[in-house]
Design an enzyme around this catalytic site. Sequence first.
Site, PDB file in Angstrom:
ATOM      1  CB  SER A 298      -4.457 -23.620 -46.981  1.00  0.00           C
ATOM      2  OG  SER A 298      -5.622 -23.673 -46.210  1.00  0.00           O
ATOM      3  CG  ASP A 383      -6.806 -31.150 -46.240  1.00  0.00           C
ATOM      4  OD1 ASP A 383      -7.386 -30.690 -45.237  1.00  0.00           O
ATOM      5  OD2 ASP A 383      -6.081 -30.460 -46.973  1.00  0.00           O
ATOM      6  CG  HIS A 412      -4.781 -28.241 -44.309  1.00  0.00           C
ATOM      7  ND1 HIS A 412      -5.427 -28.113 -45.522  1.00  0.00           N
ATOM      8  CD2 HIS A 412      -4.519 -26.970 -43.910  1.00  0.00           C
ATOM      9  CE1 HIS A 412      -5.539 -26.837 -45.831  1.00  0.00           C
ATOM     10  NE2 HIS A 412      -4.988 -26.130 -44.874  1.00  0.00           N
TER      11      HIS A 412
END
Length: 432
Positions: A298, A383, A412
């Site tokens: 991320s 995601d 995610h």
Amino acid sequence: MRNLRFLILAFVLSSFSLNAQNSPAPIKLVQLVLTPNHADWNYHCGEKAIINIQVLKFGVPIKNAEIEYSYGPEIIKPSKKGTLSLKKGIGQLVIGTLKDPGFLQLKVQIKYDGYTYKDEVKVAFDANLIQPTVKKPDDFDHFWQKAMEQNKRVPMEPLVTFMPEYSTSSVNVYLVRLQNYQRGKYIYGYLCKPTKEGKYPVLFNPPGAGIKKIKPYTGFAEQGFISFAIEIHGISPEVADADYKNIRKAFNDYWFIKLDDKDNYYYKSVYLGCVRSINFLTEVKEFNGKDILVTGGSQGGALSIVTAGLSDKVTALASFYPALCDLTGYLNNRAGGWPHTFSDRYSEWNNTPEKIETASYYDVVNFARKIKVPGFYSFGYNDHTCPPTSVMSALNVINAPKEIIVTPISGHWRFGETNSKSIQFLKSQCEK
């Protein structure tokens, strides 16, 4: 005495029962199963995608199920909505195609027995041909070279403190403070070193988004790396929890702080701090002198790419679902990366020439263009935090050797198997 024992036993059993009842269910009572007719979820532009749909209760199709659906380009307002009756609990939708490379997103929901159940799926159309919308400023390289040169004038002054309470028989843990960006401004991190004598590769682990107290992770050191995981806000992890919580409130939406000023945008000190972390790791005496790795997910995936793009010392990287990619996608009627800077939600105050210009100096796409070392990259199609359109915008401009592992079903998050592959990849780069 017997009564007392009975009361204690009753209390224990009631507590156990209460905790068990409060445990979240691992699956939904009613499941929506969406299955693309291409096993890899990949299509060519102009090719129609068909999604097979099942509505199950106890694993058995629900008869006469009626679903609501919507589909269109990912994240953007759907192009079609409707309802579909599934007499035997099984059916399919033709969600169409795209004329340009990108992703189509299908959302489905059913109201059943007073509850609403939802699911969604995204499929790719020539994703390897997606190109970024963000432009690279003419002075991009000069801007960052100058920034790194200026940061060198700020002495690192590392303060390294052994933390016996976190150390194990196989890993020694240290709290590290590094001066960065300006005098009196610091970043903190935990350094983990194998206790066994020897020389080891170093691994930098930048953090995901948010303002949360970091804790040492010894797993990388147990795998044979000297690892360094940092926080990026200059807050010592030794600060009391209550004080930390109050400090955190002052950094709300830090990703937008001074976005209209490219020379003082919040992420400038963060990116420079990542380079500083690499420089610190190369000075650790047990470093083997050749293997310098970086990995994260991320925001950490973004910072892994940024670090590899800025520091010529990095020898390999592994990046999961990187954020901050192709932020201007929203200005071109398609999904942009986290933190969705120019989406409709923020457009009223973010869509200005100054902020758009600043974003181009910090967009991960422009650092991806600079990568020269082997990389491992992984993400999922489902995601929404870091949409796959934005991720592929960055990965497609990388000219260095790259291994891309796509797990379409994941959002995610990552599978343990994929994470293991990333470690294997990093280890393989150290063996060369």
